[in-house]
Motif scaffolding. Structure first.
Motif, mmCIF file in Angstrom:
data_model
loop_
_atom_site.group_PDB
_atom_site.id
_atom_site.type_symbol
_atom_site.label_atom_id
_atom_site.label_comp_id
_atom_site.label_asym_id
_atom_site.label_seq_id
_atom_site.Cartn_x
_atom_site.Cartn_y
_atom_site.Cartn_z
ATOM 1 N N ARG A 52 0.825 -1.207 0.000
ATOM 2 C CA ARG A 52 0.000 0.000 0.000
ATOM 3 C C ARG A 52 0.856 1.252 0.000
ATOM 4 N N ILE A 53 0.440 2.231 -0.791
ATOM 5 C CA ILE A 53 1.185 3.488 -0.901
ATOM 6 C C ILE A 53 0.893 4.360 0.321
ATOM 7 N N VAL A 54 1.959 4.715 1.074
ATOM 8 C CA VAL A 54 1.752 5.501 2.298
ATOM 9 C C VAL A 54 2.505 6.831 2.293
ATOM 10 N N GLU A 55 3.372 7.049 1.307
ATOM 11 C CA GLU A 55 4.115 8.312 1.247
ATOM 12 C C GLU A 55 4.514 8.602 -0.196
ATOM 13 N N VAL A 56 4.214 9.812 -0.662
ATOM 14 C CA VAL A 56 4.540 10.212 -2.036
ATOM 15 C C VAL A 56 4.946 11.690 -2.042
ATOM 16 N N GLU A 57 5.552 12.108 -3.146
ATOM 17 C CA GLU A 57 5.843 13.529 -3.322
ATOM 18 C C GLU A 57 5.400 13.974 -4.704
ATOM 19 N N ALA A 58 4.889 15.214 -4.789
ATOM 20 C CA ALA A 58 4.489 15.782 -6.070
ATOM 21 C C ALA A 58 5.635 16.599 -6.663
ATOM 22 N N TYR A 59 5.883 16.407 -7.962
ATOM 23 C CA TYR A 59 6.836 17.229 -8.709
ATOM 24 C C TYR A 59 6.087 17.870 -9.853
ATOM 25 N N LEU A 60 6.148 19.192 -9.906
ATOM 26 C CA LEU A 60 5.140 19.945 -10.647
ATOM 27 C C LEU A 60 5.410 20.132 -12.126
ATOM 28 N N GLY A 61 6.635 19.958 -12.567
ATOM 29 C CA GLY A 61 6.872 20.149 -13.995
ATOM 30 C C GLY A 61 7.928 21.201 -14.258
ATOM 31 N N GLU A 62 7.853 21.802 -15.410
ATOM 32 C CA GLU A 62 8.940 22.680 -15.844
ATOM 33 C C GLU A 62 9.136 23.884 -14.932
ATOM 34 N N GLN A 63 8.048 24.306 -14.252
ATOM 35 C CA GLN A 63 8.181 25.493 -13.403
ATOM 36 C C GLN A 63 8.653 25.142 -11.998
ATOM 37 N N ASP A 64 8.864 23.851 -11.729
ATOM 38 C CA ASP A 64 9.301 23.396 -10.407
ATOM 39 C C ASP A 64 10.804 23.119 -10.454
ATOM 40 N N PRO A 65 11.611 23.955 -9.795
ATOM 41 C CA PRO A 65 13.074 23.815 -9.906
ATOM 42 C C PRO A 65 13.588 22.472 -9.401
ATOM 43 N N ALA A 66 12.841 21.823 -8.514
ATOM 44 C CA ALA A 66 13.294 20.541 -7.958
ATOM 45 C C ALA A 66 12.939 19.368 -8.868
ATOM 46 N N ALA A 67 12.112 19.602 -9.877
ATOM 47 C CA ALA A 67 11.660 18.511 -10.740
ATOM 48 C C ALA A 67 12.650 18.266 -11.874
ATOM 49 N N HIS A 68 12.813 17.013 -12.253
ATOM 50 C CA HIS A 68 13.677 16.710 -13.387
ATOM 51 C C HIS A 68 13.149 17.364 -14.652
ATOM 52 N N ALA A 69 11.846 17.568 -14.702
ATOM 53 C CA ALA A 69 11.231 18.180 -15.886
ATOM 54 C C ALA A 69 11.681 19.623 -16.078
ATOM 55 N N ALA A 70 12.271 20.226 -15.038
ATOM 56 C CA ALA A 70 12.756 21.598 -15.173
ATOM 57 C C ALA A 70 13.875 21.689 -16.207
ATOM 58 N N ALA A 71 14.542 20.564 -16.474
ATOM 59 C CA ALA A 71 15.608 20.534 -17.479
ATOM 60 C C ALA A 71 15.034 20.482 -18.893
#
Length: 221
Positions: A52-71
């Motif tokens: 069962r999933i008990v912990e997750v994090e959201a990564y928002l996309g290009e505007q989120d500096p912590a997201a890989h998608a920011a690259a």
DNA sequence: ATATCGATTATCT
DNA sequence: GATAATCGATATG
């Protein structure tokens, strides 16, 4: 959280619609809590690995500096920019894999990182994959508490699983819903990042012993 | 071709 | 609580 009752058969799992993932990562993250990650065993006639999933994090996309998608949309991050509901698996720190699911409609990036699971079935196979021995209840969190650990327990690698369709039980890796409702959800800052470290985008089930990181209520000193 | 940087974990003190 | 281990992806020359 109550432990599962003995002699009770688990509720049937049904897959999530692709539309479930075609939304913002925060909404998806929150609603993913309580769902079940399923891995078909690589051993024939062995039971599925489920947790069962008990912990997750959201990564928002290009505007989120912590997201890989920011690259931007690169060969590495292309799954994040593709259609929703697919596995984005990457390798980190020379040792570990991490699992995400792509969110948002195709063309927009965004994802949810799986950080911790509560194991339900196939625990012995998980222990073998993790290279540990189960000597008691105290060892169970070592199976799937942490993004790298859960990938090792489920034998998730970039080669095998990047791009897998997590909405389809035909995949060897997918997400099921057994009707369980997550209660006591709380939100905190994300872990292990340096950029945008103040944003509260980590979702977890309060008090669940399988959540990663330091315990929230260690008790009085 | 080479340098830098991690969405972590295990193993210490 | 601090830190070493470890290597693929990316950026740069």
């Amino acid at each position: 959280m109550p432990a599962s009752a003995p002699h009770q058969r688990p509720a049937p799992l049904h897959p999530l619609a692709r539309e479930f993932f075609a939304r913002g990562p925060r909404r998806v993250a929150r609603e993913l809590l309580g769902k079940v990650l399923v891995r078909r065993s690589r051993i024939p006639n062995s039971p599925d690995l489920t947790a069962r999933i008990v912990e997750v994090e959201a990564y928002l996309g290009e505007q989120d500096p912590a997201a890989h998608a920011a690259a931007g949309n690169t060969p590495r991050t292309s799954v994040l920019f593709g259609p929703p509901g697919y596995a984005y698996v990457y390798f980190i720190y020379g040792n570990h894999y991490c699992l995400n699911v792509s969110c948002e409609p195709e063309g927009r990036a965004g994802g949810v990182l799986f950080r911790a699971l509560e194991p339900l079935s196939g625990l012995e196979e998980m222990a073998v994959s993790r290279g540990i021995e189960l000597r008691g209840d105290k060892d169970l969190p070592k199976l799937t508490s942490g993004p790298g650990r859960l990938c090792e327990a489920f034998s998730i690698t970039r080669n095998r699983d990047n791009g897998a369709d997590l909405t389809s039980p035909a995949s060897s890796l997918w997400i099921g819903d057994d009707g369980g409702r997550a209660r006591g959800v709380i939100v905190t800052p994300r872990i292990g990042i340096t950029k945008a470290a103040d944003r509260s985008l980590r979702y977890l089930i309060s008090g669940n012993r399988f959540v990663s990181g330091p315990k929230q209520n260690p008790g009085p000193k």
